[in-house]
Design an enzyme around this catalytic site. Sequence first.
Site, PDB file in Angstrom:
ATOM      1  N   VAL A 131      -8.208  -1.782   9.693  1.00 36.28           N
ATOM      2  CA  VAL A 131      -9.620  -1.821  10.080  1.00 36.28           C
ATOM      3  C   VAL A 131     -10.510  -1.093   9.067  1.00 36.28           C
ATOM      4  O   VAL A 131     -11.631  -1.554   8.791  1.00 36.28           O
ATOM      5  CB  VAL A 131      -9.813  -1.286  11.526  1.00 36.28           C
ATOM      6  CG1 VAL A 131      -9.393   0.166  11.664  1.00 36.28           C
ATOM      7  CG2 VAL A 131     -11.248  -1.445  11.975  1.00 36.28           C
ATOM      8  N   ILE A 159     -15.861  -5.852  15.660  1.00 40.68           N
ATOM      9  CA  ILE A 159     -15.162  -4.911  16.540  1.00 40.68           C
ATOM     10  C   ILE A 159     -14.707  -5.654  17.796  1.00 40.68           C
ATOM     11  O   ILE A 159     -15.497  -6.348  18.433  1.00 40.68           O
ATOM     12  CB  ILE A 159     -16.082  -3.732  16.932  1.00 40.68           C
ATOM     13  CG1 ILE A 159     -16.352  -2.850  15.701  1.00 40.68           C
ATOM     14  CG2 ILE A 159     -15.462  -2.901  18.050  1.00 40.68           C
ATOM     15  CD1 ILE A 159     -17.190  -1.617  15.981  1.00 40.68           C
ATOM     16  N   PHE A 160     -13.430  -5.510  18.128  1.00 40.04           N
ATOM     17  CA  PHE A 160     -12.908  -6.109  19.364  1.00 40.04           C
ATOM     18  C   PHE A 160     -13.309  -5.218  20.540  1.00 40.04           C
ATOM     19  O   PHE A 160     -12.958  -4.035  20.580  1.00 40.04           O
ATOM     20  CB  PHE A 160     -11.382  -6.228  19.306  1.00 40.04           C
ATOM     21  CG  PHE A 160     -10.892  -7.246  18.302  1.00 40.04           C
ATOM     22  CD1 PHE A 160     -10.914  -8.607  18.599  1.00 40.04           C
ATOM     23  CD2 PHE A 160     -10.433  -6.850  17.054  1.00 40.04           C
ATOM     24  CE1 PHE A 160     -10.466  -9.552  17.678  1.00 40.04           C
ATOM     25  CE2 PHE A 160      -9.978  -7.787  16.128  1.00 40.04           C
ATOM     26  CZ  PHE A 160      -9.998  -9.137  16.444  1.00 40.04           C
ATOM     27  N   GLY A 164       1.473  -7.692  -0.781  1.00 38.17           N
ATOM     28  CA  GLY A 164       1.347  -6.745  -1.892  1.00 38.17           C
ATOM     29  C   GLY A 164       0.537  -7.338  -3.030  1.00 38.17           C
ATOM     30  O   GLY A 164       0.187  -8.509  -3.025  1.00 38.17           O
ATOM     31  N   TYR A 202       5.828  -6.843  17.165  1.00 38.00           N
ATOM     32  CA  TYR A 202       5.884  -5.934  16.012  1.00 38.00           C
ATOM     33  C   TYR A 202       6.585  -4.632  16.406  1.00 38.00           C
ATOM     34  O   TYR A 202       7.519  -4.179  15.741  1.00 38.00           O
ATOM     35  CB  TYR A 202       4.461  -5.665  15.525  1.00 38.00           C
ATOM     36  CG  TYR A 202       4.334  -4.620  14.440  1.00 38.00           C
ATOM     37  CD1 TYR A 202       4.701  -4.901  13.126  1.00 38.00           C
ATOM     38  CD2 TYR A 202       3.824  -3.349  14.727  1.00 38.00           C
ATOM     39  CE1 TYR A 202       4.574  -3.933  12.121  1.00 38.00           C
ATOM     40  CE2 TYR A 202       3.690  -2.385  13.740  1.00 38.00           C
ATOM     41  CZ  TYR A 202       4.068  -2.683  12.441  1.00 38.00           C
ATOM     42  OH  TYR A 202       3.931  -1.721  11.462  1.00 38.00           O
ATOM     43  N   ASN A 244      -2.069   3.935  11.361  1.00 41.51           N
ATOM     44  CA  ASN A 244      -3.421   3.767  10.825  1.00 41.51           C
ATOM     45  C   ASN A 244      -3.612   4.482   9.491  1.00 41.51           C
ATOM     46  O   ASN A 244      -4.509   5.301   9.336  1.00 41.51           O
ATOM     47  CB  ASN A 244      -4.467   4.256  11.837  1.00 41.51           C
ATOM     48  CG  ASN A 244      -4.320   3.527  13.156  1.00 41.51           C
ATOM     49  OD1 ASN A 244      -3.690   4.022  14.094  1.00 41.51           O
ATOM     50  ND2 ASN A 244      -4.839   2.318  13.224  1.00 41.51           N
ATOM     51  N   ARG A 270      -9.240  -7.504  22.699  1.00 43.58           N
ATOM     52  CA  ARG A 270      -7.920  -8.109  22.504  1.00 43.58           C
ATOM     53  C   ARG A 270      -6.860  -7.239  23.163  1.00 43.58           C
ATOM     54  O   ARG A 270      -7.119  -6.096  23.548  1.00 43.58           O
ATOM     55  CB  ARG A 270      -7.629  -8.314  21.020  1.00 43.58           C
ATOM     56  CG  ARG A 270      -7.532  -7.031  20.258  1.00 43.58           C
ATOM     57  CD  ARG A 270      -7.143  -7.232  18.810  1.00 43.58           C
ATOM     58  NE  ARG A 270      -7.113  -5.937  18.155  1.00 43.58           N
ATOM     59  CZ  ARG A 270      -6.713  -5.716  16.918  1.00 43.58           C
ATOM     60  NH1 ARG A 270      -6.338  -6.701  16.162  1.00 43.58           N
ATOM     61  NH2 ARG A 270      -6.698  -4.511  16.409  1.00 43.58           N
ATOM     62  N   PHE A 304       0.824  -1.209   0.000  1.00 44.07           N
ATOM     63  CA  PHE A 304       0.000   0.000   0.000  1.00 44.07           C
ATOM     64  C   PHE A 304       0.867   1.272   0.000  1.00 44.07           C
ATOM     65  O   PHE A 304       0.956   1.990  -1.013  1.00 44.07           O
ATOM     66  CB  PHE A 304      -0.922  -0.078   1.220  1.00 44.07           C
ATOM     67  CG  PHE A 304      -1.655   1.171   1.565  1.00 44.07           C
ATOM     68  CD1 PHE A 304      -2.254   1.950   0.580  1.00 44.07           C
ATOM     69  CD2 PHE A 304      -1.785   1.569   2.893  1.00 44.07           C
ATOM     70  CE1 PHE A 304      -2.950   3.107   0.907  1.00 44.07           C
ATOM     71  CE2 PHE A 304      -2.482   2.715   3.227  1.00 44.07           C
ATOM     72  CZ  PHE A 304      -3.052   3.497   2.239  1.00 44.07           C
ATOM     73  N   SER A 308       6.906   2.646  13.245  1.00 42.89           N
ATOM     74  CA  SER A 308       5.474   2.688  13.588  1.00 42.89           C
ATOM     75  C   SER A 308       5.309   3.345  14.955  1.00 42.89           C
ATOM     76  O   SER A 308       6.228   3.288  15.792  1.00 42.89           O
ATOM     77  CB  SER A 308       4.930   1.263  13.648  1.00 42.89           C
ATOM     78  OG  SER A 308       3.665   1.248  14.260  1.00 42.89           O
TER      79      SER A 308
HETATM   80  N1  NAD Z   1      -0.393   1.074   7.083  1.00 47.08           N
HETATM   81  C1  NAD Z   1      -0.159   1.574   8.281  1.00 47.08           C
HETATM   82  O1  NAD Z   1      -1.050   2.079   8.927  1.00 47.08           O
HETATM   83  C2  NAD Z   1       1.227   1.547   8.867  1.00 47.08           C
HETATM   84  C3  NAD Z   1       1.422   2.133  10.109  1.00 47.08           C
HETATM   85  C4  NAD Z   1       2.696   2.126  10.660  1.00 47.08           C
HETATM   86  C5  NAD Z   1       3.741   1.549   9.977  1.00 47.08           C
HETATM   87  N2  NAD Z   1       3.516   0.964   8.777  1.00 47.08           N
HETATM   88  C6  NAD Z   1       4.658   0.343   8.102  1.00 47.08           C
HETATM   89  O2  NAD Z   1       4.702   0.814   6.773  1.00 47.08           O
HETATM   90  C7  NAD Z   1       5.181  -0.238   5.919  1.00 47.08           C
HETATM   91  C8  NAD Z   1       4.196  -0.462   4.799  1.00 47.08           C
HETATM   92  O3  NAD Z   1       2.941  -0.821   5.336  1.00 47.08           O
HETATM   93  P1  NAD Z   1       1.668  -1.050   4.417  1.00 47.08           P
HETATM   94  O4  NAD Z   1       0.493  -0.669   5.199  1.00 47.08           O
HETATM   95  O5  NAD Z   1       1.891  -0.454   3.098  1.00 47.08           O
HETATM   96  O6  NAD Z   1       1.650  -2.642   4.328  1.00 47.08           O
HETATM   97  P2  NAD Z   1       1.518  -3.604   3.065  1.00 47.08           P
HETATM   98  O7  NAD Z   1       1.316  -4.975   3.605  1.00 47.08           O
HETATM   99  O8  NAD Z   1       0.524  -3.070   2.111  1.00 47.08           O
HETATM  100  O9  NAD Z   1       2.959  -3.493   2.424  1.00 47.08           O
HETATM  101  C9  NAD Z   1       4.051  -4.238   2.880  1.00 47.08           C
HETATM  102  C10 NAD Z   1       4.669  -4.915   1.680  1.00 47.08           C
HETATM  103  O10 NAD Z   1       5.812  -5.641   2.111  1.00 47.08           O
HETATM  104  C11 NAD Z   1       5.839  -6.864   1.408  1.00 47.08           C
HETATM  105  N3  NAD Z   1       6.641  -7.808   2.195  1.00 47.08           N
HETATM  106  C12 NAD Z   1       6.355  -8.327   3.414  1.00 47.08           C
HETATM  107  N4  NAD Z   1       7.344  -9.129   3.811  1.00 47.08           N
HETATM  108  C13 NAD Z   1       8.285  -9.106   2.831  1.00 47.08           C
HETATM  109  C14 NAD Z   1       9.536  -9.728   2.655  1.00 47.08           C
HETATM  110  N5  NAD Z   1      10.039 -10.585   3.558  1.00 47.08           N
HETATM  111  N6  NAD Z   1      10.242  -9.473   1.524  1.00 47.08           N
HETATM  112  C15 NAD Z   1       9.744  -8.636   0.579  1.00 47.08           C
HETATM  113  N7  NAD Z   1       8.552  -8.032   0.686  1.00 47.08           N
HETATM  114  C16 NAD Z   1       7.837  -8.259   1.804  1.00 47.08           C
HETATM  115  C17 NAD Z   1       4.393  -7.266   1.240  1.00 47.08           C
HETATM  116  O11 NAD Z   1       4.180  -8.155   0.154  1.00 47.08           O
HETATM  117  C18 NAD Z   1       3.743  -5.915   1.004  1.00 47.08           C
HETATM  118  O12 NAD Z   1       3.661  -5.620  -0.371  1.00 47.08           O
HETATM  119  C19 NAD Z   1       5.397  -1.447   6.816  1.00 47.08           C
HETATM  120  O13 NAD Z   1       6.749  -1.490   7.176  1.00 47.08           O
HETATM  121  C20 NAD Z   1       4.549  -1.162   8.022  1.00 47.08           C
HETATM  122  O14 NAD Z   1       5.053  -1.794   9.169  1.00 47.08           O
HETATM  123  C21 NAD Z   1       2.290   0.952   8.204  1.00 47.08           C
END
Ligand code: NAD
Length: 331
Positions: free
Chosen positions: A184, A200-201, A36, A140, A169, A267, A11, A117
Amino acid sequence: MSVLVTGGAGFIGSHIAAALHRSGKTVVILDDLSGGQWRNIPAGTTFVRGSIVDVALVNQLFTDHHFTVVYHLAAYAAEGLSPFIRRFNYTNNLVGSINLINAAINHGTRRFVFTSSIAVYGPGQTPMTEALTPQPIDPYGIAKLAVEQDLQAAFAQFGLEYAIFRPHNVYGEGQHIADPYRNVVGIFMRCVLEGRPLPIFGDGSQTRAFSYIDDVAPVIVRAGFEDVARNEIFNVGADSVVSVRDLATEICRLFDVPCRIETLPPRHEVVDAFSSHERVRSAFNLGEPRSLADGLARMAAWVKQTGVPTPTEAQAIEVTRGLPPSWAQSR
Ligand SMILES: NC(=O)c1ccc[n+]([C@@H]2O[C@H](COP(=O)([O-])OP(=O)(O)OC[C@H]3O[C@@H](n4cnc5c(N)ncnc54)[C@H](O)[C@@H]3O)[C@@H](O)[C@H]2O)c1
């Protein structure tokens, strides 16, 4: 100039990869597609399907492309599930990150941009500010904090610059709405489309500040190149807090359906999560974030158009004790 975006089929990573490509960078994406989606991969980028855990692959990529900047977003980001997949969490999110940091040091990468995060803060520390001492309560958050600390050590010893973001989020177009364990907003929209009640938890009074993607991705992109981000840590995202129950009501209103809730046992989670964004706003001269109503409307329009994607694969659970029953069923 060549840049690596790990998790670029996900994303946030796909928005970052697209923006970097638009700005003329040569973009290589490394993603194992565990979370992804093909449809997210921006045209014009080089896509490599593989894992950050694969040391040989990671080293080969750095040898081939000499990345100036690394944007590291690949992670398995289901925070709530992480206590039940502890080994996988640390292997993927911590050791995988270290593989990239090793390679970045060895190949002279200039800057390493990492999405951590607000999970690093832990409970009872609101508003979360960058000056607080992190106290994560789940694997995490612990893995994210360990990577942050390793990056600081890597700069001190080897001069690898870092820029660390702590988003929270995030929602918007391109998000995987068929992941049973996280997002969510996406989960609620999927349930609405499928005519199911919204799970909803607990009583839904837990609060979050939901952040629209355009208030998060562009600033992370800038951090690869701007001096203000050099060796800095920033919270990033929206300020306005809403309860999960009110979020459910708003999403049902947007889709024009009656709001049916399925109440699940509470949870283990942080009850109230919101952070201060003064630092990031003043460093990058940012405007006000988009309102939740506006951001949700945009995402809803996209979801109505694209529908529900293939669900992500269920994770192999390592600890079954205390696993929420709804997650046990989705395996
Ligand atoms: N979305 C949020 O609200 C949020 C909040 C805080 C932090 N983050 C961090 O931002 C980053 C992106 O989050 P997102 O929401 O886009 O998640 P997402 O799941 O959409 O994207 C993560 C991507 O990483 C890939 N991936 C996972 N493990 C892998 C591996 N071992 N090798 C190669 N690719 C791998 C997945 O296929 C996915 O495309 C993450 O590091 C997440 O921890 C996201």
